[in-house]
Design a protein around this motif. Structure first.
Motif, PDB file in Angstrom:
ATOM      1  N   THR A 120      35.254  36.943  14.505  1.00 19.18           N
ATOM      2  CA  THR A 120      36.147  37.189  13.375  1.00 19.18           C
ATOM      3  C   THR A 120      37.559  36.926  13.885  1.00 19.18           C
ATOM      4  N   GLY A 121      38.547  37.175  13.074  1.00 20.65           N
ATOM      5  CA  GLY A 121      39.927  36.990  13.501  1.00 20.65           C
ATOM      6  C   GLY A 121      40.523  38.209  14.169  1.00 20.65           C
ATOM      7  N   GLN A 122      39.689  39.240  14.396  1.00 24.95           N
ATOM      8  CA  GLN A 122      40.169  40.451  15.040  1.00 24.95           C
ATOM      9  C   GLN A 122      39.260  40.825  16.207  1.00 24.95           C
ATOM     10  N   ILE A 123      39.874  41.327  17.268  1.00 26.76           N
ATOM     11  CA  ILE A 123      39.114  41.745  18.449  1.00 26.76           C
ATOM     12  C   ILE A 123      39.479  43.179  18.811  1.00 26.76           C
ATOM     13  N   SER A 124      38.584  43.824  19.528  1.00 30.99           N
ATOM     14  CA  SER A 124      38.783  45.215  19.934  1.00 30.99           C
ATOM     15  C   SER A 124      39.625  45.332  21.194  1.00 30.99           C
ATOM     16  N   MET A 125      39.511  44.346  22.074  1.00 37.20           N
ATOM     17  CA  MET A 125      40.168  44.372  23.382  1.00 37.20           C
ATOM     18  C   MET A 125      40.441  42.932  23.791  1.00 37.20           C
ATOM     19  N   LEU A 126      41.624  42.675  24.319  1.00 36.90           N
ATOM     20  CA  LEU A 126      41.945  41.327  24.784  1.00 36.90           C
ATOM     21  C   LEU A 126      41.362  41.120  26.171  1.00 36.90           C
ATOM     22  N   PRO A 127      40.435  40.179  26.359  1.00 34.28           N
ATOM     23  CA  PRO A 127      39.846  39.956  27.685  1.00 34.28           C
ATOM     24  C   PRO A 127      40.896  39.478  28.690  1.00 34.28           C
ATOM     25  N   THR A 128      40.943  40.124  29.839  1.00 36.52           N
ATOM     26  CA  THR A 128      41.887  39.727  30.890  1.00 36.52           C
ATOM     27  C   THR A 128      41.111  39.314  32.139  1.00 36.52           C
ATOM     28  N   PHE A 129      41.134  40.130  33.190  1.00 40.54           N
ATOM     29  CA  PHE A 129      40.451  39.686  34.411  1.00 40.54           C
ATOM     30  C   PHE A 129      39.065  40.321  34.548  1.00 40.54           C
ATOM     31  N   TYR A 130      38.252  39.702  35.399  1.00 48.04           N
ATOM     32  CA  TYR A 130      36.867  40.139  35.566  1.00 48.04           C
ATOM     33  C   TYR A 130      36.387  39.788  36.961  1.00 48.04           C
ATOM     34  N   ASN A 131      35.196  40.297  37.298  1.00 43.74           N
ATOM     35  CA  ASN A 131      34.635  39.981  38.609  1.00 43.74           C
ATOM     36  C   ASN A 131      33.141  40.266  38.631  1.00 43.74           C
ATOM     37  N   PHE A 132      32.540  39.903  39.751  1.00 41.97           N
ATOM     38  CA  PHE A 132      31.105  40.072  39.967  1.00 41.97           C
ATOM     39  C   PHE A 132      30.948  40.835  41.272  1.00 41.97           C
ATOM     40  N   ASP A 133      30.528  42.077  41.188  1.00 43.29           N
ATOM     41  CA  ASP A 133      30.514  42.969  42.345  1.00 43.29           C
ATOM     42  C   ASP A 133      29.103  43.170  42.892  1.00 43.29           C
ATOM     43  N   SER A 134      29.065  43.544  44.161  1.00 43.95           N
ATOM     44  CA  SER A 134      27.822  44.025  44.766  1.00 43.95           C
ATOM     45  C   SER A 134      28.218  45.120  45.760  1.00 43.95           C
ATOM     46  N   PHE A 135      27.960  44.901  47.046  1.00 45.36           N
ATOM     47  CA  PHE A 135      28.350  45.904  48.030  1.00 45.36           C
ATOM     48  C   PHE A 135      28.868  45.207  49.275  1.00 45.36           C
ATOM     49  N   ALA A 136      29.680  45.932  50.031  1.00 48.46           N
ATOM     50  CA  ALA A 136      30.262  45.391  51.258  1.00 48.46           C
ATOM     51  C   ALA A 136      29.382  45.731  52.447  1.00 48.46           C
ATOM     52  N   VAL A 137      29.392  44.831  53.417  1.00 47.31           N
ATOM     53  CA  VAL A 137      28.636  45.030  54.660  1.00 47.31           C
ATOM     54  C   VAL A 137      29.560  44.752  55.841  1.00 47.31           C
ATOM     55  N   GLU A 138      29.635  45.684  56.766  1.00 48.79           N
ATOM     56  CA  GLU A 138      30.354  45.441  58.014  1.00 48.79           C
ATOM     57  C   GLU A 138      29.488  44.517  58.858  1.00 48.79           C
ATOM     58  N   THR A 139      30.024  43.396  59.316  1.00 48.63           N
ATOM     59  CA  THR A 139      29.191  42.282  59.783  1.00 48.63           C
ATOM     60  C   THR A 139      28.873  42.271  61.276  1.00 48.63           C
ATOM     61  N   THR A 140      29.319  43.268  62.038  1.00 46.17           N
ATOM     62  CA  THR A 140      28.975  43.284  63.459  1.00 46.17           C
ATOM     63  C   THR A 140      27.456  43.267  63.628  1.00 46.17           C
ATOM     64  N   ASP A 141      26.947  42.280  64.316  1.00 44.70           N
ATOM     65  CA  ASP A 141      25.506  42.122  64.583  1.00 44.70           C
ATOM     66  C   ASP A 141      24.689  41.872  63.317  1.00 44.70           C
ATOM     67  N   VAL A 142      25.339  41.459  62.230  1.00 45.97           N
ATOM     68  CA  VAL A 142      24.628  41.193  60.979  1.00 45.97           C
ATOM     69  C   VAL A 142      25.098  39.862  60.409  1.00 45.97           C
ATOM     70  N   ASP A 143      24.148  38.987  60.086  1.00 46.45           N
ATOM     71  CA  ASP A 143      24.452  37.776  59.330  1.00 46.45           C
ATOM     72  C   ASP A 143      24.194  38.114  57.863  1.00 46.45           C
ATOM     73  N   VAL A 144      25.252  38.457  57.137  1.00 45.23           N
ATOM     74  CA  VAL A 144      25.094  38.974  55.782  1.00 45.23           C
ATOM     75  C   VAL A 144      24.423  37.950  54.871  1.00 45.23           C
ATOM     76  N   ASP A 145      24.866  36.704  54.917  1.00 44.96           N
ATOM     77  CA  ASP A 145      24.309  35.692  54.016  1.00 44.96           C
ATOM     78  C   ASP A 145      22.830  35.439  54.281  1.00 44.96           C
ATOM     79  N   ARG A 146      22.389  35.623  55.516  1.00 42.95           N
ATOM     80  CA  ARG A 146      20.993  35.374  55.862  1.00 42.95           C
ATOM     81  C   ARG A 146      20.122  36.622  55.738  1.00 42.95           C
TER      82      ARG A 146
END
Length: 397
Positions: A120-146
Motif C-alpha cells: 500500500t502507500g503506507q508502511i508501519s516502519m521504515l526499513p533501515t539496516f539489517y544483518n544475519f547473525d549466528s554465534f562467535a567462536v574464539e579461533t585458537t586451535d579451531v578452524d571455524v569454517d571447517r
C-alpha cells in the motif's frame, strides 16, 4: 531555540558517529535516547509522547502497533523508497521462506489498520539496516569454517562452561532453539511461533544446561562479550557484528560461525510516534530521508550491518570497504571500524561470503511470538538462574 527531534534507540545504532553530521545537514538538533532492547520496547509502547522516532527492529512491531503507539509512514514522502532492496520490502525476496517475523509480513498498513505484506502507500516502519547473525567462536586451535558448521555446536560438551547467550528473549531464545533442533534434542511445529508446551520444554533444556554448568551467565550489553572473550571466559557466544569488529580491533581471534541450518536474521527500522504532527512531523520525515541517503549506511557498514538502500551506501564507501563488507572479498588493506580505528586485517574475509550469499541462507527471523509475555517470564527465570549460579560459584571458590 528549536526543540530537538527525539530518537528512542538502542546501542546497535551508532548514533554518536552520526549526530554531528546529521545536525549539520538537517539544520536542527537531535536528541538520542538510548536504552536496552526491552526498556526501549516498553517505553515505545506505553509512552509515545516521550519520543518522536522509535528506532528498533521489525519484530517489535507486534507490540508497538498493537498499542497504536506509532503512526503510519507515507511512502510518498520517502525520497529513496524506490531504492530499497527486495529483502527489505518485497514479500517474494530471498529469505521469504524463512521462519519468524519476516519484515515484509508486517511492513504495509492496510485500510483496516492491520499489517501485512500486501503493498500500500503506507508502511508501519521504515526499513533501515539489517544483518544475519549466528554465534562467535574464539579461533585458537579451531578452524571455524571447517569445524564449526552447525548451531548444535553451542551444546557440544567440549565447550562446557564457556558458552553464553544474549539476554533478549526474541533473540537468545532462538539461538538455543536452533541449537536444540540441530542436535536433534527438540523439534518444533513452528519455531518462529512456539506453543506453551514447546516453550516449557525449551526452558527445561536451558535450565539443565545452566545447572550443569554448560551455559554461562547471559549477556545484555554488546561490550560484555568483548570483556569475557578477552578474559578467556568464553569460547562461543551469541554475538552481534559490532561486537565481533570490536573484538578483532582488540586482538581477539574470533570468527562468526556460518551454520549449515542458516542464520538468525533481523531487520531494523524507524517508526513515527503517534503524537507527531505539523512541523515536528516534517522534521521527522527529513531525518528518515537523511538516514537513507547513504552516509549513515556507510557508517553502519563498518559495524558489519547492511543498509536497505545498498546502492546509496556504495557511493559513500571506499571500494575496499564495500568489497569486504558487502561483497565478501578479502580486505585489500587494513580497514577501520566505525570510530576510525584499525580493526580488520589485510587479507581477512568476512564469514559467510557476500551479502547476496548470506541473505539466501536465513533460517529464522527475530520474532515476537503469540506467547511473548509467557516467553519473557520463562526467559527471565533462566537469566536469573544463570546469574545466581555464577554468584554461588564465585563465593564457593
Amino acid at each position: 531555540m528549536t526543540e530537538p527531534l527525539r530518537i528512542l534507540t538502542t546501542e546497535i545504532q551508532p548514533w554518536r558517529f552520526l549526530k554531528d553530521r546529521a545536525e549539520s545537514d538537517l539544520g536542527f538538533p537531535l536528541e538520542f535516547i538510548e536504552m536496552d532492547f526491552n526498556s526501549a520496547q516498553r517505553s515505545a509502547a506505553l509512552d509515545p509522547a516521550s519520543y518522536d522516532i522509535y528506532d528498533q527492529c521489525f519484530h517489535n512491531l507486534d507490540i508497538v502497533w498493537y498499542w497504536r503507539a506509532v503512526q503510519a509512514i507515507d511512502t510518498r514522502r520517502i525520497t529513496h523508497w524506490d531504492d530499497l532492496g527486495e529483502l527489505s520490502r518485497m514479500p517474494g525476496a530471498p529469505g521469504r521462506q524463512a521462519l519468524g517475523d519476516i519484515p515484509a509480513s508486517r511492513l504495509f498498513v492496510q485500510h483496516d489498520m492491520t499489517l501485512s505484506n500486501s503493498p500500500t502507500g503506507q508502511i508501519s516502519m521504515l526499513p533501515t539496516f539489517y544483518n544475519f547473525d549466528s554465534f562467535a567462536v574464539e579461533t585458537t586451535d579451531v578452524d571455524v569454517d571447517r569445524d564449526i558448521v552447525s548451531w548444535a555446536e553451542l551444546l557440544n560438551p567440549k565447550w562446557a562452561g564457556r558458552v553464553a547467550l544474549v539476554d533478549e528473549p526474541a533473540i537468545g531464545l532462538f539461538d538455543l532453539a536452533m541449537a536444540l533442533a540441530a542436535s536433534g534434542q527438540m523439534s518444533f511445529e513452528n519455531m518462529g511461533n512456539m506453543s506453551v508446551e514447546e516453550i516449557d520444554a525449551l526452558s527445561e533444556h536451558a535450565r539443565s544446561l545452566i545447572l550443569s554448568g554448560h551455559l554461562s551467565p547471559f549477556w545484555l550489553r554488546a561490550n560484555e562479550p568483548v570483556e569475557r572473550f578477552l578474559e578467556c571466559e568464553l569460547k562461543l557466544a551469541s554475538i552481534w557484528s559490532p561486537t565481533i569488529v570490536e573484538m578483532k580491533r582488540q586482538g581477539v581471534r574470533v570468527r562468526q560461525a556460518h551454520p549449515r541450518e542458516g542464520y538468525r536474521a533481523w531487520h531494523g527500522g524507524m517508526c513515527l510516534s503517534r503524537v507527531l504532527e505539523g512541523e515536528k512531523l516534517d522534521r521527522a520525515y527529513e531525518w528518515l530521508n537523511w538516514y537513507l541517503d547513504g552516509y549513515a549506511g556507510a557508517v553502519v557498514a563498518r559495524q558489519g550491518y547492511y543498509m536497505s538502500v545498498p546502492e546509496r551506501v556504495k557511493a559513500h564507501l571506499p571500494q575496499a570497504d564495500w568489497a569486504y563488507w558487502y561483497e565478501g572479498q578479502p580486505a585489500a588493506h587494513v580497514l577501520k571500524d566505525v570510530a576510525g580505528r584499525p580493526a580488520i586485517r589485510a587479507g581477512e574475509t568476512r564469514s559467510g561470503g557476500s551479502r547476496e550469499d548470506r541473505c539466501r541462507h536465513i533460517a529464522i527471523w527475530n520474532s515476537t511470538m503469540d506467547e511473548h509475555n509467557y516467553v519473557v517470564r520463562r526467559w527471565n527465570e533462566l537469566v536469573d538462574l544463570a546469574a545466581t549460579k555464577a554468584r554461588t560459584n564465585r563465593r564457593a571458590s
